[in-house]
Design a protein around this motif. Sequence first.
Motif, PDB file in Angstrom:
ATOM      1  N   LYS A 107     -26.276 -16.861  23.785  1.00  0.00           N
ATOM      2  CA  LYS A 107     -24.954 -16.248  23.631  1.00  0.00           C
ATOM      3  C   LYS A 107     -23.900 -17.317  23.306  1.00  0.00           C
ATOM      4  N   SER A 108     -23.946 -18.427  24.027  1.00  0.00           N
ATOM      5  CA  SER A 108     -23.002 -19.520  23.790  1.00  0.00           C
ATOM      6  C   SER A 108     -23.189 -20.123  22.406  1.00  0.00           C
ATOM      7  N   LEU A 109     -24.437 -20.307  22.010  1.00  0.00           N
ATOM      8  CA  LEU A 109     -24.710 -20.866  20.686  1.00  0.00           C
ATOM      9  C   LEU A 109     -24.271 -19.925  19.568  1.00  0.00           C
ATOM     10  N   LYS A 110     -24.448 -18.627  19.779  1.00  0.00           N
ATOM     11  CA  LYS A 110     -23.984 -17.653  18.775  1.00  0.00           C
ATOM     12  C   LYS A 110     -22.476 -17.740  18.611  1.00  0.00           C
ATOM     13  N   LYS A 111     -21.745 -17.883  19.728  1.00  0.00           N
ATOM     14  CA  LYS A 111     -20.287 -18.024  19.652  1.00  0.00           C
ATOM     15  C   LYS A 111     -19.918 -19.271  18.857  1.00  0.00           C
ATOM     16  N   LEU A 112     -20.656 -20.366  19.096  1.00  0.00           N
ATOM     17  CA  LEU A 112     -20.402 -21.591  18.344  1.00  0.00           C
ATOM     18  C   LEU A 112     -20.682 -21.389  16.859  1.00  0.00           C
ATOM     19  N   ALA A 113     -21.775 -20.729  16.556  1.00  0.00           N
ATOM     20  CA  ALA A 113     -22.137 -20.490  15.153  1.00  0.00           C
ATOM     21  C   ALA A 113     -21.102 -19.611  14.470  1.00  0.00           C
ATOM     22  N   ASP A 114     -20.544 -18.666  15.202  1.00  0.00           N
ATOM     23  CA  ASP A 114     -19.520 -17.780  14.633  1.00  0.00           C
ATOM     24  C   ASP A 114     -18.233 -18.532  14.302  1.00  0.00           C
ATOM     25  N   CYS A 115     -18.007 -19.671  14.952  1.00  0.00           N
ATOM     26  CA  CYS A 115     -16.810 -20.490  14.678  1.00  0.00           C
ATOM     27  C   CYS A 115     -16.882 -21.151  13.306  1.00  0.00           C
ATOM     28  N   CYS A 116     -18.065 -21.286  12.796  1.00  0.00           N
ATOM     29  CA  CYS A 116     -18.249 -21.988  11.525  1.00  0.00           C
ATOM     30  C   CYS A 116     -18.152 -20.992  10.371  1.00  0.00           C
ATOM     31  N   GLU A 117     -16.928 -20.806   9.872  1.00  0.00           N
ATOM     32  CA  GLU A 117     -16.706 -19.848   8.790  1.00  0.00           C
ATOM     33  C   GLU A 117     -16.933 -20.471   7.419  1.00  0.00           C
ATOM     34  N   ASN A 118     -16.720 -21.773   7.307  1.00  0.00           N
ATOM     35  CA  ASN A 118     -16.850 -22.457   6.027  1.00  0.00           C
ATOM     36  C   ASN A 118     -17.919 -23.535   6.144  1.00  0.00           C
ATOM     37  N   ARG A 119     -19.037 -23.303   5.505  1.00  0.00           N
ATOM     38  CA  ARG A 119     -20.170 -24.224   5.584  1.00  0.00           C
ATOM     39  C   ARG A 119     -19.948 -25.503   4.768  1.00  0.00           C
ATOM     40  N   GLU A 120     -18.939 -25.507   3.940  1.00  0.00           N
ATOM     41  CA  GLU A 120     -18.726 -26.630   3.026  1.00  0.00           C
ATOM     42  C   GLU A 120     -17.729 -27.668   3.539  1.00  0.00           C
ATOM     43  N   ILE A 121     -17.110 -27.433   4.697  1.00  0.00           N
ATOM     44  CA  ILE A 121     -16.126 -28.397   5.184  1.00  0.00           C
ATOM     45  C   ILE A 121     -16.842 -29.680   5.630  1.00  0.00           C
ATOM     46  N   PRO A 122     -16.149 -30.807   5.613  1.00  0.00           N
ATOM     47  CA  PRO A 122     -16.783 -32.066   6.030  1.00  0.00           C
ATOM     48  C   PRO A 122     -17.223 -31.998   7.495  1.00  0.00           C
ATOM     49  N   LEU A 123     -18.237 -32.760   7.784  1.00  0.00           N
ATOM     50  CA  LEU A 123     -18.782 -32.788   9.135  1.00  0.00           C
ATOM     51  C   LEU A 123     -17.734 -33.212  10.156  1.00  0.00           C
TER      52      LEU A 123
END
Length: 132
Positions: A107-123
């Motif tokens: 559940k926590s990891l899914k929330k983190l993954a949902d925060c990443c809306e743009n896969r192309e931004i710099p690390l």
Amino acid sequence: MEAENITIGKLAQLAEVGVETIRFYERKGLIKQPAKRRGFRYYPPEFITRIKFIKRSQELGFTLKESQELLELRVRSQAKCEDVLVKTEAKIQEIDAKIRDLKNMKKSLKKLADCCENREIPLSECPILECF
């Protein structure tokens, strides 16, 4: 097959484990290493069943120590089915707790993954890493 002629290699083959597993079990005291005869160690045939029991109990989530306790119950004359049932129910509770923990982690990891809306931004700007 003559019972006294089961070498470690043959025992490993019959028990469907590696020779190193048998040696490991010997070091842990789960099986007793027989004395050498004519340059070889010959294992009793009941070790096949014993090793398979240990492997199966591990597959069910029991530790080596717990597997040894179960094996000891088998030879104790006063032991009852309830003794094994208590250990089994404790293992079920332990597994249930692990499942709850894993679900919370997911559940926590899914929330983190949902925060990443743009896969192309710099690390360096990754919102997932910022949450850590």
